[in-house]
Enzyme design. Structure first.
Site, PDB file in Angstrom:
ATOM      1  N   LYS A 157       0.883  -1.172   0.000  1.00 56.40           N
ATOM      2  CA  LYS A 157       0.000   0.000   0.000  1.00 56.40           C
ATOM      3  C   LYS A 157       0.918   1.219   0.000  1.00 56.40           C
ATOM      4  CE  LYS A 157      -4.063   1.671   2.503  1.00 56.40           C
ATOM      5  NZ  LYS A 157      -4.870   2.150   1.373  1.00 56.40           N
TER       6      LYS A 157
HETATM    7  N1  PMP Z   1      -7.860  -1.991  -2.327  1.00 62.41           N
HETATM    8  C1  PMP Z   1      -7.252  -0.799  -2.389  1.00 62.41           C
HETATM    9  C2  PMP Z   1      -6.534  -0.400  -3.627  1.00 62.41           C
HETATM   10  C3  PMP Z   1      -7.297   0.071  -1.280  1.00 62.41           C
HETATM   11  O1  PMP Z   1      -6.704   1.272  -1.331  1.00 62.41           O
HETATM   12  C4  PMP Z   1      -8.012  -0.319  -0.129  1.00 62.41           C
HETATM   13  C5  PMP Z   1      -8.087   0.597   1.053  1.00 62.41           C
HETATM   14  N2  PMP Z   1      -6.981   0.429   1.895  1.00 62.41           N
HETATM   15  C6  PMP Z   1      -8.631  -1.580  -0.123  1.00 62.41           C
HETATM   16  C7  PMP Z   1      -8.531  -2.388  -1.251  1.00 62.41           C
HETATM   17  C8  PMP Z   1      -9.376  -2.074   1.068  1.00 62.41           C
HETATM   18  O2  PMP Z   1      -8.481  -2.375   2.101  1.00 62.41           O
HETATM   19  P1  PMP Z   1      -8.890  -2.270   3.621  1.00 62.41           P
HETATM   20  O3  PMP Z   1     -10.119  -3.078   3.792  1.00 62.41           O
HETATM   21  O4  PMP Z   1      -7.731  -2.836   4.348  1.00 62.41           O
HETATM   22  O5  PMP Z   1      -9.135  -0.833   3.908  1.00 62.41           O
END
Ligand code: PMP
Length: 304
Positions: A157
């Site tokens: 991320k």
């Molecule tokens: N995919 C992407 C590209 C994201 O930016 C996010 C947000 N963090 C998610 C999926 C969902 O992840 P999470 O449930 O950990 O927030």
């Protein structure tokens, strides 16, 4: 959406006034996207505010940093203490948290080895991110493909790769849709710009794996657990665009979004939105994050 100011930001080890958490225009991360981030939620519970799945978010931050060769000067325990201290200082009951580490001001150029690492944590009052109109959102399959894992790893991320999401989201919004669905380099379904995607057909819940270029979503993991506990059959497996067209229900999920039903994909209306499985999962998710369901209290880090 303008960010509603809170009073302080945690910045390299200390709480500083909100307006003083500034970076130099020549910070490496601004130019080359050398940063890692986390978006985490604090929810109000009967026992006061609590951070949802904080260890998982902080561990993912560390994994992301490792993938892009950035050494974080603070461990998970340090960042946990700092997070609690910040939310208390800002007096939030229900807020969004942004953990952010990036290469700061010092050297310029592609060689990242000599730039300092800056770390911040910000919190602000929560307001929803995606529109949640009648029956859910509309998706459009993007002309942009998800980042190829051998170009920039979508599992990290990291800030730079978000340009991919920004382009896809802009394209979808300009065409009148709420959100973009991204396919991976091989054409299989990956995820949305900031959410993982789920399809339900004949009562079976399916979501693409990280090998499809999707982030290992913490909400995705939460919903898989909740679904299993509800007795719903779950499968983490590759999905084609046509699997989504043929679904009974579709929804997207993420920390910022929560659980959001999809009412149409590429102008194909879903038979029911929100569908019954989506509805049950949404309820179970609300009960977990608010502490109402005691089975999931271990996911909450109290702030009070
Ligand atoms: N995919 C992407 C590209 C994201 O930016 C996010 C947000 N963090 C998610 C999926 C969902 O992840 P999470 O449930 O950990 O927030």
């Amino acid at each position: 959406m303008a960010i509603p100011e809170a009073s302080t930001i945690w910045w390299n080890g200390a709480l500083v006034p909100w307006q003083e958490a500034r970076v130099h225009v020549l910070a490496h991360g601004l130019h080359y996207g050398t940063g890692v981030l986390e978006g985490t939620r604090v929810f109000a519970t009967a026992d006061g505010p609590a951070v949802f799945r904080l260890p998982e978010h902080l561990r993912r931050l560390h994994r992301s940093a490792r993938m892009i060769r950035m050494d974080l000067p603070y461990g998970v325990a340090d960042l946990t203490r700092a997070t609690v201290e910040l939310v208390r200082a800002n007096g939030h009951q229900d807020c969004y948290l942004r953990h952010f580490a990036f290469l700061g001001y010092g050297t310029m150029g592609i060689d990242m080895r000599h730039s300092p690492v800056d770390v911040s944590i910000a919190s602000w009052e929560w307001r929803g991110q995606l529109p949640q109109g009648e029956g859910g959102i509309t998706l459009k399959t993007s002309s942009w493909r998800r980042n190829d894992p051998n170009a920039v790893p979508p599992a990290a991320k990291a800030t730079g790769p978000y340009l991919n999401s920004v382009l896809a989201r802009r394209e979808a919004n300009d065409a009148g849709y709420d959100e973009a669905l991204l396919l991976g380099p091989d054409g299989a379904v990956s995820e949305c710009t900031g959410e993982n995607v789920f399809a339900v057909r004949d009562g079976v819940l399916r979501t693409p794996p990280s090998s499809a270029g999707a982030l290992e979503g913490i909400t995705q993991d939460t919903l898989l657990t909740l679904a299993r506990d509800l007795g719903v059959e779950v499968r983490v497996e590759g999905l084609l665009r046509s699997d989504l067209y043929a679904a009974d229900e579709l929804f997207v999920c993420g920390t910022a979004a929560g659980v959001i039903p999809v009412r149409a994909l590429d102008d194909r209306a879903l038979p029911e939105s929100p569908g019954p499985v989506t509805g049950r999962l949404r309820e179970a998710y609300r009960a977990a994050v608010s502490g109402a369901d005691p089975r999931y209290r271990h996911w909450l880090t109290p702030v009070g």
